[in-house]
Design an enzyme around this catalytic site. Structure first.
Site, PDB file in Angstrom:
ATOM      1  N   ARG A  47       5.762   4.970   9.593  1.00 54.77           N
ATOM      2  CA  ARG A  47       4.890   5.155  10.780  1.00 54.77           C
ATOM      3  C   ARG A  47       4.792   3.711  11.451  1.00 54.77           C
ATOM      4  O   ARG A  47       3.950   2.792  10.977  1.00 54.77           O
ATOM      5  CB  ARG A  47       3.617   5.538  10.737  1.00 54.77           C
ATOM      6  CG  ARG A  47       3.548   7.201  10.036  1.00 54.77           C
ATOM      7  CD  ARG A  47       2.010   7.533   9.478  1.00 54.77           C
ATOM      8  NE  ARG A  47       1.122   7.111  10.405  1.00 54.77           N
ATOM      9  CZ  ARG A  47      -0.131   7.862  10.196  1.00 54.77           C
ATOM     10  NH1 ARG A  47      -0.516   8.459   9.233  1.00 54.77           N
ATOM     11  NH2 ARG A  47      -1.181   7.593  11.174  1.00 54.77           N
ATOM     12  N   ASP A  49       3.941   0.726  14.491  1.00 52.96           N
ATOM     13  CA  ASP A  49       2.756   0.294  15.373  1.00 52.96           C
ATOM     14  C   ASP A  49       3.433   0.529  16.821  1.00 52.96           C
ATOM     15  O   ASP A  49       4.269   0.389  17.068  1.00 52.96           O
ATOM     16  CB  ASP A  49       2.226  -0.972  14.883  1.00 52.96           C
ATOM     17  CG  ASP A  49       1.572  -0.998  13.300  1.00 52.96           C
ATOM     18  OD1 ASP A  49       1.281  -0.021  12.704  1.00 52.96           O
ATOM     19  OD2 ASP A  49       1.823  -2.086  12.991  1.00 52.96           O
ATOM     20  N   ARG A 196       5.300  -7.809   9.951  1.00 51.17           N
ATOM     21  CA  ARG A 196       4.903  -8.654  10.966  1.00 51.17           C
ATOM     22  C   ARG A 196       4.179  -9.946  10.443  1.00 51.17           C
ATOM     23  O   ARG A 196       4.242 -10.961  10.817  1.00 51.17           O
ATOM     24  CB  ARG A 196       4.095  -8.144  12.035  1.00 51.17           C
ATOM     25  CG  ARG A 196       5.079  -7.203  12.926  1.00 51.17           C
ATOM     26  CD  ARG A 196       4.325  -6.076  13.501  1.00 51.17           C
ATOM     27  NE  ARG A 196       3.433  -6.678  14.693  1.00 51.17           N
ATOM     28  CZ  ARG A 196       2.053  -6.058  15.204  1.00 51.17           C
ATOM     29  NH1 ARG A 196       2.222  -4.798  14.774  1.00 51.17           N
ATOM     30  NH2 ARG A 196       1.507  -6.826  15.915  1.00 51.17           N
TER      31      ARG A 196
END
Length: 263
Positions: A47, A49, A196
């Site tokens: 999933r 972002d 990230r």
């Protein structure tokens, strides 16, 4: 049915459906439901972002046997928006689960530290970094993060979810062609914002603000590290998801569903 797909995440608020938001899942489910005249509910491998791209995303859906699977990608191409595409669709065993059967996910994060920034043609998937990066120092720091660890310092915690992951690859390579630094990141799974955050920590090392040992020192924390900046979403792409042989799909899903603890 397994779907292999890709999308430019720039105009999407991530994968998951959200009220009044344009999301990849929402666009795909709505479009497929219209084309097939069946209610479509997708399960995805990763999933992503808001703003994150994918060239190797995988999803699955249960549909009647009467659906024309070989012709589905062409039918969807006629009606899907240009920033999302289903590359292929094929029937898979019932034990296939895009999320729980996956062995590992592979991401790439692109950073340009040239004086002029990122190439205009790659500005949507490449972060322009204003300071020179020491790739050797970044790789030295990355090596200390590999293995099965609790990455809660690099994750946005979700209630009831574990932050233990096995980081299998974290390597940075500077291209000899355009000088862009690409972080290759692979793990059995990732928690929310983990890639990230890892990249953000390594960027601090690469520009000399933090020592090589700093990212690994954060693994001892029991909460998210406030000093780690989350790298911008647009530099990140999901490029591949690995799955076991068909005969091992069910067993893999059972293993993945277990809540892990560190020995």
């Amino acid at each position: 049915m397994r779907l292999d797909l890709g999308y430019d995440g720039t105009e999407f608020s991530g994968w998951a459906r959200q009220p009044s938001r344009r999301t990849v899942c929402g666009v795909l489910e709505d479009t497929m439901s219209m084309v097939l005249r069946e209610d479509v509910v997708l399960t995805v491998a990763g999933r992503t972002d808001a703003g994150v791209h994918a060239s190797g995303q995988v999803a699955h859906v249960d549909l009647p046997a009467s659906v024309d699977v070989p012709g589905l990608a062409r039918r969807l191409a006629r009606v899907l928006p240009a920033d999302v595409r289903v590359f292929s669709a094929r029937v898979v065993p019932g034990a296939f689960d895009a999320r729980f059967s996956a062995l590992r996910r592979h991401y790439e994060y692109r950073v340009a530290d040239a004086d002029f920034g990122a190439s205009p043609m790659r500005r949507w998937d490449t972060l322009a970094w204003p300071r020179p990066l020491d790739v050797s120092a970044m790789n030295a720091a990355a090596a200390l993060l590999l293995g099965e660890r609790d990455f809660c310092a690099f994750c946005k915690r979700r209630e009831g979810a574990t932050t233990i992951r096995e980081l299998q690859r974290l390597e940075l390579v500077r291209s000899s062609d355009d000088g862009v630094v690409t972080a290759f990141v692979s793990a059995d799974a990732f928690c929310h914002s983990m890639v990230r955050s890892l990249v953000g920590a390594l960027l601090a090392v690469g520009e000399g603000r933090k020592d090589v040992s700093w990212p690994a020192s954060l693994l001892s924390l029991s909460a998210r590290a406030s000093g780690v900046a989350v790298a911008p979403a647009h530099g990140l792409s999901l490029v591949r998801v690995d799955f076991p042989a068909d005969s091992e799909l069910g067993a893999r899903a059972e293993v993945t569903r277990r809540v892990r603890t560190l020995s």
